[in-house]
Design a protein around this motif. Structure first.
Motif, PDB file in Angstrom:
ATOM      1  N   ASP A   2       0.824  -1.197   0.000  1.00  0.00           N
ATOM      2  CA  ASP A   2       0.000   0.000   0.000  1.00  0.00           C
ATOM      3  C   ASP A   2       0.869   1.262   0.000  1.00  0.00           C
ATOM      4  OD1 ASP A   2       0.760   0.629   2.684  1.00  0.00           O
ATOM      5  OD2 ASP A   2      -0.750  -0.742   3.436  1.00  0.00           O
ATOM      6  N   THR A   3       0.194   2.404  -0.143  1.00  0.00           N
ATOM      7  CA  THR A   3       0.923   3.667  -0.304  1.00  0.00           C
ATOM      8  C   THR A   3       1.812   3.977   0.892  1.00  0.00           C
ATOM      9  OG1 THR A   3      -0.848   4.548  -1.689  1.00  0.00           O
ATOM     10  CG2 THR A   3       0.665   6.136  -0.696  1.00  0.00           C
ATOM     11  N   GLN A   4       1.300   3.762   2.102  1.00  0.00           N
ATOM     12  CA  GLN A   4       2.095   4.061   3.301  1.00  0.00           C
ATOM     13  C   GLN A   4       3.331   3.184   3.381  1.00  0.00           C
ATOM     14  OE1 GLN A   4      -1.364   3.669   5.968  1.00  0.00           O
ATOM     15  NE2 GLN A   4      -0.796   5.662   6.794  1.00  0.00           N
ATOM     16  N   ARG A   5       3.146   1.891   3.098  1.00  0.00           N
ATOM     17  CA  ARG A   5       4.291   0.977   3.141  1.00  0.00           C
ATOM     18  C   ARG A   5       5.285   1.318   2.037  1.00  0.00           C
ATOM     19  NH1 ARG A   5       5.714  -0.704   7.705  1.00  0.00           N
ATOM     20  NH2 ARG A   5       3.826  -0.818   8.924  1.00  0.00           N
ATOM     21  N   ARG A   6       4.794   1.719   0.892  1.00  0.00           N
ATOM     22  CA  ARG A   6       5.692   2.095  -0.210  1.00  0.00           C
ATOM     23  C   ARG A   6       6.533   3.308   0.183  1.00  0.00           C
ATOM     24  NH1 ARG A   6       2.059   2.361  -3.660  1.00  0.00           N
ATOM     25  NH2 ARG A   6       2.207   0.174  -4.295  1.00  0.00           N
ATOM     26  N   GLU A   7       5.923   4.267   0.852  1.00  0.00           N
ATOM     27  CA  GLU A   7       6.662   5.448   1.305  1.00  0.00           C
ATOM     28  C   GLU A   7       7.726   5.072   2.320  1.00  0.00           C
ATOM     29  OE1 GLU A   7       3.636   8.031   2.731  1.00  0.00           O
ATOM     30  OE2 GLU A   7       3.019   8.706   0.722  1.00  0.00           O
ATOM     31  N   GLU A 153       8.427  -2.367  -6.645  1.00  0.00           N
ATOM     32  CA  GLU A 153       8.379  -1.752  -5.329  1.00  0.00           C
ATOM     33  C   GLU A 153       9.789  -1.453  -4.818  1.00  0.00           C
ATOM     34  OE1 GLU A 153       5.719  -0.810  -4.067  1.00  0.00           O
ATOM     35  OE2 GLU A 153       4.093  -2.091  -4.771  1.00  0.00           O
TER      36      GLU A 153
END
Length: 291
Positions: A2-7, A153
């Motif tokens: 998800d976006t948070q984990r990607r950041e 990723e």
């Protein structure tokens, strides 16, 4: 992812670009939350700590009759990444199998679990051949890299060589580390290097960022010393877990042998632990597990 984990994963990649940082090792959600509360930018897992917490031995030389003692990869990868809001790098031992395809599958599982990185080692656990052959070892790293690149990723792949831990020579460790970097590893890891001269040689001769592990014997080198030597990343392996088990064993012996309770003088209060582990408000919930 998800976006948070990607950041978070992208932030972890950036930590490896320059400078030197300390990456302490957790073994369960509670230990990861404690390390997070101390302000570390990221945490790693420790296969030793995870195994000990499950009442199992760590990955080591084994005979076939005790092979079942080894913790499987599902339990080893675990849910730590879902419980903290900092990047997590997973100790993936040897990728939980010899074949490059198995290593790739392990990496894919690790990404699904939300980890921002992971290390794959060349130690086999077989006394007749302690390390995977160099060419196979490089193929295993190459397969891991391809598994990461397929997802697109951010992920820090670490190639670990156990040459020094198995009695090999420094030049062989350098050759393997460079081969793993050439195969796609983002960082090399050479456990067993603990003195300034050895570490300095590794920094000079390895063509990429170097991770070293401290805390195995209360080594005299500090983080500042390692930074000056040019080390990029410092982990502590299972040393925090072993220190905690030393306290547990001491308390158990005091209770069993003397029937006294002085060990309790050094405990953390119930209130402090409750506060540390209290769930965040519903407006800021913990990130869910992704696999």
């Amino acid at each position: 992812m998800d976006t948070q984990r990607r950041e978070l994963a992208a932030r972890f990649v950036e930590l490896h670009r320059e400078g030197c940082f300390l990456l302490p090792n957790a073994w369960d959600a509670g230990s990861a939350r404690v390390l997070e509360s101390a302000g570390f930018p990221a945490v790693a897992t420790t296969s030793a700590g995870v195994a000990f917490s499950l009442g199992r031995p760590d990955h080591d030389y084994v005979d076939p009759s005790s092979a079942g003692d080894r913790v499987g990869r599902t339990a080893m990868i675990g849910r730590i990444a879902a419980e903290v809001r900092i990047p997590v790098s997973a100790d993936l031992e040897d990728g939980f199998g010899e074949a490059p395809e198995t290593v790739a599958e392990t990496i894919s599982m690790t990404l699904t679990a939300g980890a921002a990185g992971g290390n794959v080692e060349d130690f086999t656990g077989d006394r007749s051949r302690p390390l995977y052959d160099p060419e196979l070892s490089a193929d295993r790293i190459r397969a891991a890299r391809e598994a990461v690149d397929t997802t697109g990723e951010p992920f820090v792949l670490v190639g670990r060589t156990d040459v020094l831990l198995t009695g090999g020579k420094l030049d062989a460790a350098v050759q393997r580390a460079n081969a793993y970097l050439a195969a796609g590893a983002d960082c090399a890891f050479v456990p067993g290097a603990a003195d300034a001269e050895t570490i300095g040689t590794l920094v000079r001769e390895i063509d990429g960022p170097l991770n070293v592990v401290m805390g195995l014997t209360g080594n005299a080198l500090s983080l500042a010393d390692l930074r000056d030597l040019g080390v990029r990343r410092v982990t502590v392996g299972g040393s925090i877990a072993r220190a905690m088990y030393a306290q547990l064993l001491g308390a158990a012996k005091e209770l069993a042998d003397r029937g006294t309770f002085s060990y309790a003088e050094h405990q953390i209060t119930q209130t402090d632990l409750n506060e540390l582990f209290r769930r965040r408000p519903e407006s800021d919930p913990p990130l869910p597990a992704t696999g």
